[in-house]
Every structure is written in structure tokens, then in C-alpha cells.
Design an enzyme around this catalytic site. Structure first.
Site, PDB file in Angstrom:
ATOM      1  N   TYR A  37       0.856  -1.190   0.000  1.00 19.84           N
ATOM      2  CA  TYR A  37       0.000   0.000   0.000  1.00 19.84           C
ATOM      3  C   TYR A  37       0.893   1.241   0.000  1.00 19.84           C
ATOM      4  CZ  TYR A  37      -3.684  -3.258   1.523  1.00 19.84           C
ATOM      5  OH  TYR A  37      -4.553  -4.301   1.629  1.00 19.84           O
ATOM      6  N   HIS A 103       0.227 -11.968   1.413  1.00 12.44           N
ATOM      7  CA  HIS A 103      -0.795 -11.190   0.701  1.00 12.44           C
ATOM      8  C   HIS A 103      -1.332 -11.932  -0.516  1.00 12.44           C
ATOM      9  CE1 HIS A 103      -1.938  -6.712  -0.153  1.00 12.44           C
ATOM     10  NE2 HIS A 103      -2.965  -7.510  -0.263  1.00 12.44           N
TER      11      HIS A 103
END
Length: 284
Positions: A37, A103
Site C-alpha cells: 500500500y 498477501h
């Protein structure tokens, strides 16, 4: 995620720290981020926000495994796992990550190898618990056999129901927590959901969150926001009480068989693409 990437330019840091503090003071106990992010800048933001006694009030979750070096890449070899964890610890300015997710699954590395390194990080007190994101049922089982998987993150919402076939039952069989994110897209189903929300006396997004919250105590939704007023709106979903009749109507509107098609475009992996090499095929 939206504070630092996607949905327009990164938001002003002081405003985001104020929002994070507001959420924690309102009772939020899980903060979910990732090294991708930003990339990386969201972890730095959280590290700043959690100074001054805030760290002990939350469970801090971050993720590794996606690299954005001009293109989407997934990596899960032991050296990368360790390097990614060390880098996240520095950016977050913490000694230990509460929940560390893979992830996306690197299919070229047996999940047993990736989990073996994560197990070492647990033993070294660098992480407390291990999670997977967008992992198939077989990948979850193989991982869990190496070291307990605490949580699996997945898209699960009124408009994304395919995980109910195998992923949800596997998690519940193994006692693994379910962390749900969602996207509510425009569709005929959304129009009908909006009508029901009006009847109940809430908004469509609150109804969608309430539906997830009604799925069980092992399910934790992670709605994102960049504005305090929208945060308060999300918290309002906790007050939406759905009757069995409401749940049945929602089921008729958005049954698993009523919504078709892939969630993502080409190149964005999901649990359907997560089965890894068998351990016997691994050559370090």
C-alpha cells in the site's frame, strides 16, 4: 489502503493520523495494512499514528508477497519473507507484528517452505500470528499443517459468494478466523439491496457490512475509509439488526448462484490461482 494508494492521490498525513486515532478511541482494535500500500508509505503512516501509547490498543496486521516493480509480482521464498518482515518492522516502528499475512500466494514456492520461514519469525518473536490472503482450501490445509494459520483474508460480501463453497468451510473446520473485505459494485442485485436497506432504515453499504457481521463471531470485516464521517457511517452498521426474514430476503437477492464472473481482471491473483508446487518438487 485508500489513505496511501488507489482512489486518487494519497491523503494528507495529519488528517489520516487524526482518523486512525479517532477509530482507535471509538473502539476499533484491528488495523490492516500491507507493504504494497503506497507502496510502503501506508506502513510508515501507521507507525507514526501508533506512537504515544496507541500501539498497545490494537492488533496490527500487515502483509508481504506482492511486489510492484513496474508490474505485479508475487514472491514467497524464505529470504524474501524474512527481508520483507524486517522492512515492515522498521517502517511500522514496532518490535513485533501481531498478524502477518502472505498477501498473495507464490505458486512457484511450496507453501510449506513459505510457512516454515514464517514459523521461524514467530519463534523469534518478530510476528505473533500467521495469516494467508486469497488462499485456496488446499493451500490453507497445507499451510496449517506446518504452523497454525490464525486468519484468512478473502473477499466475501453480498456480491462475492464463491468462497462459501470451500474456503469458509475449511476455515471453520480448522478453527481459522475469517477476515472479509468487500467491493459492492453496481448491479441489478445492488438495486434490490438498496430497496431492502431503505425498508430497514439504513444505507446500502451499512446493510452490506451488517450482512457480513451477521455471518458469525469468527468473521471480521475490514472496511476502509479516509474520512471521519464515513468511518462513523461504517460503525453504524453495528446497530443494524437483521431478522431471519431479512437474511432470507438478502439470500434470495444475492445467492451464490446469482452473481457470476471473475472479481478481478487478468494478472490479479485470487485463491483460485494459489495452489503451489508440491514440497517434493522444491529445489532451494
Amino acid at each position: 489502503m485508500g489513505m496511501s494508494t488507489l482512489y486518487g492521490a494519497p491523503k494528507p498525513e495529519p488528517d489520516m493520523i487524526k482518523l486512525i486515532h479517532h477509530a482507535i478511541n471509538a473502539g476499533v482494535t484491528l488495523l490492516d495494512t500491507s507493504d504494497v500500500y503506497g507502496p510502503k508509505t501506508n506502513e510508515i503512516l501507521l507507525g507514526k499514528a501508533l506512537k504515544g501509547g496507541m500501539r498497545d490498543k490494537v492488533q496490527l496486521a500487515t502483509k508481504f508477497g506482492i511486489k510492484l516493480d513496474g508490474s505485479w509480482q508475487v514472491q514467497g521464498d524464505p529470504a524474501y519473507v524474512r527481508a520483507a518482515c524486517e522492512a515492515s518492522l522498521k517502517r511500522l516502528e514496532v518490535d513485533c507484528i501481531d498478524l502477518y499475512y502472505q498477501h498473495r500466494i507464490d505458486t512457484s514456492v511450496p507453501i510449506e517452505i513459505t510457512m516454515g520461514e514464517l514459523k521461524k519469525l514467530v519463534e523469534e518473536d518478530k510476528i505473533k500470528y500467521v495469516g494467508l490472503s486469497e488462499a485456496s482450501a488446499s493451500t490453507i490445509r497445507r499451510a496449517h499443517a506446518v504452523h497454525p494459520v490464525t486468519a484468512v483474508q478473502m473477499e466475501w460480501s453480498l456480491q462475492s459468494r464463491d468462497v462459501e463453497e470451500e474456503i469458509i468451510p475449511t476455515c471453520r473446520e480448522l478453527g481459522i478466523g475469517i477476515v472479509a473485505y468487500k467491493k459492492l459494485e453496481e448491479s441489478d442485485a445492488r438495486k434490490r439491496i438498496n430497496d431492502l436497506a431503505t425498508k430497514i432504515g439504513c444505507t446500502t453499504s451499512q446493510l452490506a457490512l451488517a450482512w457480513v457481521l451477521h455471518q458469525g463471531n469468527d468473521v471480521v470485516p475490514i472496511p476502509g475509509t479516509t474520512k471521519i464521517e464515513n468511518f462513523e457511517h461504517n460503525i453504524g452498521a453495528l446497530s443494524v439488526k437483521l431478522t431471519p426474514e431479512d437474511m432470507a430476503e438478502l439470500e434470495s437477492i444475492a445467492s451464490p448462484n446469482s452473481i457470476k464472473g471473475d472479481r478481478y481482471g487478468a494478472g490479479l491473483k485470487t485463491y483460485k490461482d494459489s495452489d503451489t508446487l508440491p514440497l517434493s518438487a522444491w529445489k532451494a
